[in-house]
Design an enzyme around this catalytic site. Structure first.
Site, mmCIF file in Angstrom:
data_model
loop_
_atom_site.group_PDB
_atom_site.id
_atom_site.type_symbol
_atom_site.label_atom_id
_atom_site.label_comp_id
_atom_site.label_asym_id
_atom_site.label_seq_id
_atom_site.Cartn_x
_atom_site.Cartn_y
_atom_site.Cartn_z
ATOM 1 N N ASP A 94 0.850 -1.190 0.000
ATOM 2 C CA ASP A 94 0.000 0.000 0.000
ATOM 3 C C ASP A 94 0.892 1.249 0.000
ATOM 4 O OD1 ASP A 94 -2.435 1.351 0.187
ATOM 5 O OD2 ASP A 94 -2.480 1.281 2.377
ATOM 6 N N GLU A 146 -1.565 5.970 -9.091
ATOM 7 C CA GLU A 146 -2.515 6.949 -8.551
ATOM 8 C C GLU A 146 -2.390 8.289 -9.258
ATOM 9 O OE1 GLU A 146 -3.053 7.189 -4.308
ATOM 10 O OE2 GLU A 146 -3.970 9.170 -4.418
ATOM 11 N N GLY A 234 -8.964 5.667 1.186
ATOM 12 C CA GLY A 234 -9.665 6.499 2.169
ATOM 13 C C GLY A 234 -11.147 6.211 2.263
ATOM 14 N N ASN A 276 -10.341 0.547 -0.248
ATOM 15 C CA ASN A 276 -9.360 0.445 0.840
ATOM 16 C C ASN A 276 -9.955 0.848 2.184
ATOM 17 O OD1 ASN A 276 -7.607 -0.042 -1.249
ATOM 18 N ND2 ASN A 276 -6.149 1.552 -0.683
ATOM 19 N N ILE A 277 -9.783 -0.034 3.150
ATOM 20 C CA ILE A 277 -10.327 0.222 4.490
ATOM 21 C C ILE A 277 -9.280 -0.109 5.543
ATOM 22 C CG2 ILE A 277 -12.103 -0.474 6.160
ATOM 23 C CD1 ILE A 277 -13.894 -1.076 3.628
HETATM 24 P P1 13P Z 1 -9.041 4.779 5.520
HETATM 25 O O1 13P Z 1 -8.185 5.633 6.379
HETATM 26 O O2 13P Z 1 -10.279 5.500 5.095
HETATM 27 O O3 13P Z 1 -9.362 3.477 6.136
HETATM 28 O O4 13P Z 1 -8.228 4.482 4.165
HETATM 29 C C1 13P Z 1 -7.296 3.437 4.085
HETATM 30 C C2 13P Z 1 -6.478 3.470 2.843
HETATM 31 O O5 13P Z 1 -6.752 4.164 1.882
HETATM 32 C C3 13P Z 1 -5.294 2.608 2.793
HETATM 33 O O6 13P Z 1 -4.515 2.822 1.666
HETATM 34 O O1 G3H Z 2 -3.333 4.800 3.526
HETATM 35 C C1 G3H Z 2 -2.824 4.652 4.620
HETATM 36 C C2 G3H Z 2 -3.133 3.442 5.398
HETATM 37 O O2 G3H Z 2 -4.235 3.653 6.235
HETATM 38 C C3 G3H Z 2 -1.917 2.984 6.129
HETATM 39 O O3 G3H Z 2 -1.646 3.807 7.187
HETATM 40 O O4 G3H Z 2 0.767 4.401 7.037
HETATM 41 O O5 G3H Z 2 -0.467 4.484 9.209
HETATM 42 O O6 G3H Z 2 0.090 2.291 8.139
HETATM 43 P P1 G3H Z 2 -0.212 3.734 7.932
HETATM 44 ZN ZN ZN Z 3 -4.548 4.838 0.919
#
Ligand code: 13P
Ligand code: G3H
Ligand code: ZN
Length: 331
Positions: A94, A146, A234, A276-277
């Site tokens: 990610d 992206e 997000g 993504n969650i």
């Molecule tokens: P959230 O913060 O809305 O859960 O988004 C997660 C995300 O986009 C991880 O890449």
């Molecule tokens: O997009 C971000 C994800 O929620 C990951 O968050 O960088 O705090 O692990 P993190």
């Molecule tokens: Zn993200």
């Protein structure tokens, strides 16, 4: 060099094609620890949902990259043990922010990577994404790019404003980079505060009602790239019952707000095939832990508070799969 194929993982290509065709989206859940991973795999196995396990740069730093990768390997075996004969599990990086981190993941068994060049000038984003795609495709690993900038913090890339994806750029970007999917910006953002109270209205009970996502931008992107896999980052909904529990038991999350689930359902029915969650899982975990600490102050066995946290996350993941993304029974 470890190929994800030896580990029983799959890339996103076929998964996304089926999701677009079927009008549902694949859940991409972030994990940083064993309890999150157990909950994700239990939910996906029991609901027979394809699933994407996401590892961020922060997760690699927190838990150790090697350990996380072996955990994902173990997750495939765990899914089989739970009776899922042919697990459809992707291990995805990610918000990769360099060629090197993407290569390191590809070389160690990831089946999919994101290269996030969204904060770079356009031509630099194209060049970096193409460099990752060229390497990844040699190993049959799929790549998410992206375009457009989400409000808030994209990992270490800070942006206090957002720029919706420009539909005029998407054909050029997808063609020149060869990426397999595209994350776009249509008003979602990371974290538990997706909108300021000023951006929202309030309903009769005084609860914040967020502005709608820019579905016109999504439609324009789909128009330019028919059938191309689109990703939404997000996309936590910030469940108000979890926020209330956290606040009731000593937490402080005033006016936390996310993306309404009906908007995600609408997106999932379109070419959006990965949602993504992360934040919702963090909220579910925190709410459960806070409840145990408040109600059983003498408890100090981690299993007694991480166990309920795991159960609460599993419930959340199942809810997303069944009621929001529509991916149950698709694997
Ligand atoms: P959230 O913060 O809305 O859960 O988004 C997660 C995300 O986009 C991880 O890449
Ligand atoms: O997009 C971000 C994800 O929620 C990951 O968050 O960088 O705090 O692990 P993190
Ligand atoms: Zn993200």
């Amino acid at each position: 060099m470890v190929s994800y194929k030896e580990l029983g993982l799959v890339n996103t290509r076929e998964m996304f094609a089926k999701a677009i065709e079927g009008g549902y989206a694949i859940p991409a859940f972030n994990f940083n620890n064993m309890e999150q991973l157990q909950a994700i795999i239990k939910a996906a196995s029991e609901e027979k949902s394809p699933v994407i396990l996401q590892v961020s740069k922060g997760a690699r730093q927190y838990a150790n990259a090697t350990l996380l990768r072996y955990m994902a390997q173990g997750a495939v075996e765990y899914a089989k043990e739970l009776g899922w004969e042919n697990p459809q599990i992707v291990l995805h990086l990610d918000h990769g922010d360099s060629f090197e981190i993407c290569k390191s993941c590809i070389d160690s068994g990831f089946s999919s990577v994101m290269i996030d060049g969204s904060h770079l000038p356009y031509e630099e984003n194209v060049a970096l994404t193409k460099q990752v795609v060229d390497y990844a495709h040699q190993h049959d690993v799929t790549v998410e790019g992206e375009l457009g900038v989400l409000a808030g913090v994209e990992d270490e890339v800070s942006s206090d404003h957002h720029t919706y994806t420009d539909p005029e750029e998407v054909i050029d970007f997808a063609t020149r980079t060869g990426c397999d999917s595209l994350a776009i910006s249509i008003g979602t953002s990371h974290g538990a505060y997706k909108f300021t109270p000023e951006q929202c209205t309030r309903n009769e009970e005084g609860k914040l009602v967020p502005p709608p996502l820019a579905f016109d931008v999504l439609d324009a992107v789909m128009d330019k790239l028919p059938g191309f896999p689109i990703v939404l980052h997000g996309s936590s909904s910030v469940p108000q019952d979890e926020v209330d529990t956290i606040n009731m038991f000593g937490g402080k999350l005033p006016d936390a707000i996310g993306i309404p689930e009906e908007q995600l359902r609408k997106a999932a029915a379109s070419a959006v095939c990965k949602i993504n969650i992360d934040s919702d899982s963090r909220l579910a975990m925190t709410a459960a832990v806070r409840r145990v600490f408040a109600e059983k102050p003498a408890e100090f066995d981690p299993r007694k508070y991480l166990g309920p946290a795991r159960d609460n996350m599993e419930k959340l993941y199942k809810h997303k799969i069944v009621n929001v993304l529509g991916s149950a029974g698709k694997a």
